[in-house]
Design a protein around this motif. Sequence first.
Motif, PDB file in Angstrom:
ATOM      1  N   GLN A  41      38.090  17.315 -13.231  1.00 15.13           N
ATOM      2  CA  GLN A  41      38.481  17.545 -14.687  1.00 15.13           C
ATOM      3  C   GLN A  41      40.128  17.235 -14.660  1.00 15.13           C
ATOM      4  O   GLN A  41      40.771  16.969 -13.547  1.00 15.13           O
ATOM      5  N   ASP A  42      40.759  17.220 -15.828  1.00 13.21           N
ATOM      6  CA  ASP A  42      42.112  17.234 -16.023  1.00 13.21           C
ATOM      7  C   ASP A  42      42.537  18.123 -15.093  1.00 13.21           C
ATOM      8  O   ASP A  42      42.502  19.308 -15.082  1.00 13.21           O
ATOM      9  N   GLN A  43      43.605  17.747 -14.286  1.00 17.94           N
ATOM     10  CA  GLN A  43      44.337  18.579 -13.255  1.00 17.94           C
ATOM     11  C   GLN A  43      45.700  19.421 -14.028  1.00 17.94           C
ATOM     12  O   GLN A  43      46.486  18.487 -14.678  1.00 17.94           O
ATOM     13  N   PRO A  44      45.630  20.623 -13.932  1.00 17.34           N
ATOM     14  CA  PRO A  44      46.986  21.264 -14.398  1.00 17.34           C
ATOM     15  C   PRO A  44      48.167  20.905 -13.478  1.00 17.34           C
ATOM     16  O   PRO A  44      48.027  20.357 -12.079  1.00 17.34           O
ATOM     17  N   GLU A  45      49.471  20.807 -13.948  1.00 16.62           N
ATOM     18  CA  GLU A  45      50.551  20.131 -13.416  1.00 16.62           C
ATOM     19  C   GLU A  45      50.789  20.897 -11.943  1.00 16.62           C
ATOM     20  O   GLU A  45      51.369  20.199 -11.054  1.00 16.62           O
ATOM     21  N   GLN A  46      50.459  21.972 -11.769  1.00 18.38           N
ATOM     22  CA  GLN A  46      50.842  22.724 -10.516  1.00 18.38           C
ATOM     23  C   GLN A  46      49.727  22.548  -9.333  1.00 18.38           C
ATOM     24  O   GLN A  46      49.899  22.895  -8.238  1.00 18.38           O
ATOM     25  N   LEU A  47      48.623  22.039  -9.752  1.00 18.96           N
ATOM     26  CA  LEU A  47      47.572  21.583  -8.700  1.00 18.96           C
ATOM     27  C   LEU A  47      48.075  19.934  -8.148  1.00 18.96           C
ATOM     28  O   LEU A  47      48.145  18.980  -8.685  1.00 18.96           O
ATOM     29  N   LEU A  48      48.606  20.172  -6.949  1.00 24.47           N
ATOM     30  CA  LEU A  48      49.035  19.013  -6.198  1.00 24.47           C
ATOM     31  C   LEU A  48      47.829  18.005  -5.637  1.00 24.47           C
ATOM     32  O   LEU A  48      47.988  16.970  -5.534  1.00 24.47           O
ATOM     33  N   VAL A  49      46.935  18.881  -4.727  1.00 22.48           N
ATOM     34  CA  VAL A  49      45.671  18.030  -4.378  1.00 22.48           C
ATOM     35  C   VAL A  49      44.647  18.962  -4.783  1.00 22.48           C
ATOM     36  O   VAL A  49      44.572  20.058  -4.588  1.00 22.48           O
ATOM     37  N   GLY A  50      43.692  17.895  -5.302  1.00 27.47           N
ATOM     38  CA  GLY A  50      42.180  18.480  -5.784  1.00 27.47           C
ATOM     39  C   GLY A  50      41.169  17.980  -5.246  1.00 27.47           C
ATOM     40  O   GLY A  50      41.281  17.316  -4.247  1.00 27.47           O
ATOM     41  N   LEU A  51      40.214  17.532  -6.275  1.00 28.21           N
ATOM     42  CA  LEU A  51      38.927  16.905  -5.942  1.00 28.21           C
ATOM     43  C   LEU A  51      38.997  15.056  -5.759  1.00 28.21           C
ATOM     44  O   LEU A  51      38.220  14.719  -5.094  1.00 28.21           O
ATOM     45  N   ALA A  57      42.285  19.854   2.233  1.00 29.47           N
ATOM     46  CA  ALA A  57      42.454  21.127   1.583  1.00 29.47           C
ATOM     47  C   ALA A  57      43.071  21.176   0.201  1.00 29.47           C
ATOM     48  O   ALA A  57      43.709  19.915  -0.127  1.00 29.47           O
ATOM     49  N   ALA A  58      42.913  22.140  -0.516  1.00 31.85           N
ATOM     50  CA  ALA A  58      43.425  21.921  -2.170  1.00 31.85           C
ATOM     51  C   ALA A  58      44.841  22.478  -1.923  1.00 31.85           C
ATOM     52  O   ALA A  58      45.073  23.283  -0.859  1.00 31.85           O
ATOM     53  N   ALA A  59      45.798  22.019  -2.617  1.00 32.70           N
ATOM     54  CA  ALA A  59      47.166  22.345  -2.815  1.00 32.70           C
ATOM     55  C   ALA A  59      47.829  22.832  -3.914  1.00 32.70           C
ATOM     56  O   ALA A  59      47.401  22.020  -4.961  1.00 32.70           O
ATOM     57  N   VAL A  60      48.324  23.815  -4.323  1.00 38.30           N
ATOM     58  CA  VAL A  60      48.691  24.224  -5.361  1.00 38.30           C
ATOM     59  C   VAL A  60      50.322  24.704  -5.709  1.00 38.30           C
ATOM     60  O   VAL A  60      50.381  25.397  -4.397  1.00 38.30           O
ATOM     61  N   ARG A  61      51.210  24.112  -6.499  1.00 36.32           N
ATOM     62  CA  ARG A  61      52.686  24.725  -6.252  1.00 36.32           C
ATOM     63  C   ARG A  61      52.503  26.037  -7.033  1.00 36.32           C
ATOM     64  O   ARG A  61      52.137  26.257  -8.117  1.00 36.32           O
ATOM     65  N   ILE A  62      53.588  27.080  -6.440  1.00 42.13           N
ATOM     66  CA  ILE A  62      53.726  28.169  -7.017  1.00 42.13           C
ATOM     67  C   ILE A  62      55.432  28.447  -7.036  1.00 42.13           C
ATOM     68  O   ILE A  62      55.932  27.654  -6.927  1.00 42.13           O
TER      69      ILE A  62
END
Length: 335
Positions: A41-51, A57-62
């Motif tokens: 799906q469209d990735q939110p800006e904070q999701l750095l690494v997804g599918l 691993a998944a990576a999300v910026r906090i």
Amino acid sequence: MTDLDAPAIPTYRLSQYAHGGGCACKIPPGELESVVAGLRQDQPEQLLVGLDDGDDAAAVRIEGGTAVLSTADFFTPVVDDPYDWGRIAAANALSDVYAMGGRPVVAVNLLSWPREVLPFELAREVLRGGADVGRQAGCPVAGGHSVDDPEPKYGMAVTGVGAPESLLRNDSGRAGLPLSLTKPLGIGVLNNRHKATGEVSTAAVATMTTLNARAAEDAVAAGLRCATDVTGFGLLGHLHKLARASGVSAVVDSSAVPYLDGARQALRDGYVSGGTRRNLDWVRPHVDLSAITDDEALLLADAQTSGGLLVAGEVPGAPVIGELVARGEHSITVR
């Protein structure tokens, strides 16, 4: 009753209670990709690494500029010794965080257990092995989840942290970079021999229980930005995914690839898992294997459990096994 009077736990060959072993029991890569293809799906800006690229691993910026890494990995028994199985499964789960250039900070257990078939004393040993590796990694193992299951399975969900600008990703490869491999191959055929005969490879167990922490630290410190770990899809499978995600091709020098003692003999004796054969079938259309034998190709596709890191760049102490080149007809050429 004293401990000396207590009845001894019968010896169980845990590998005989599962249809596969370790990362060789993964769903084949081609089938898995077709399953998850429709989930992007469209990735939110904070999701750095997804599918998108099947990274480790998944990576999300906090807030505060930190990347939180999240992964889960579990599998059926790869060895008969429950304590060693726990250590191997934990090292393998933690490896996904190291493969992203991160540091694991907390883990929880994932345990499936045939409670009416195998005694819980064995499960305790599995969990003890996982806890000891978590302690070695400086990563607390805090609880988890368990279910009654006809097949024993164990692993961990792991949370880690890293610097967003320093993550090791499988889409950051560039032509001209060497390829380093931080652990020898051959784990799959040696584990398959163990499952069939009970013969233990101490070298394979030692390799599988070695953390990839130092290799990850060295790669990040050297300013490298592209890596993946080599597990169930074999060297060829994981390198194919890296090359595809990065828009490059790779050349592998088969004579430079290191193998564990006994791996070639195990191959000659026929201890090749179905997972390894499926790996080779999947990558064959994308890889030029004309310069090597079918046996060599099987070893390069061998399904590893808790394998090493494959890094685009030079890592101290790790052999260079090839290089990334401009995108060509094949994603990988083996020489």
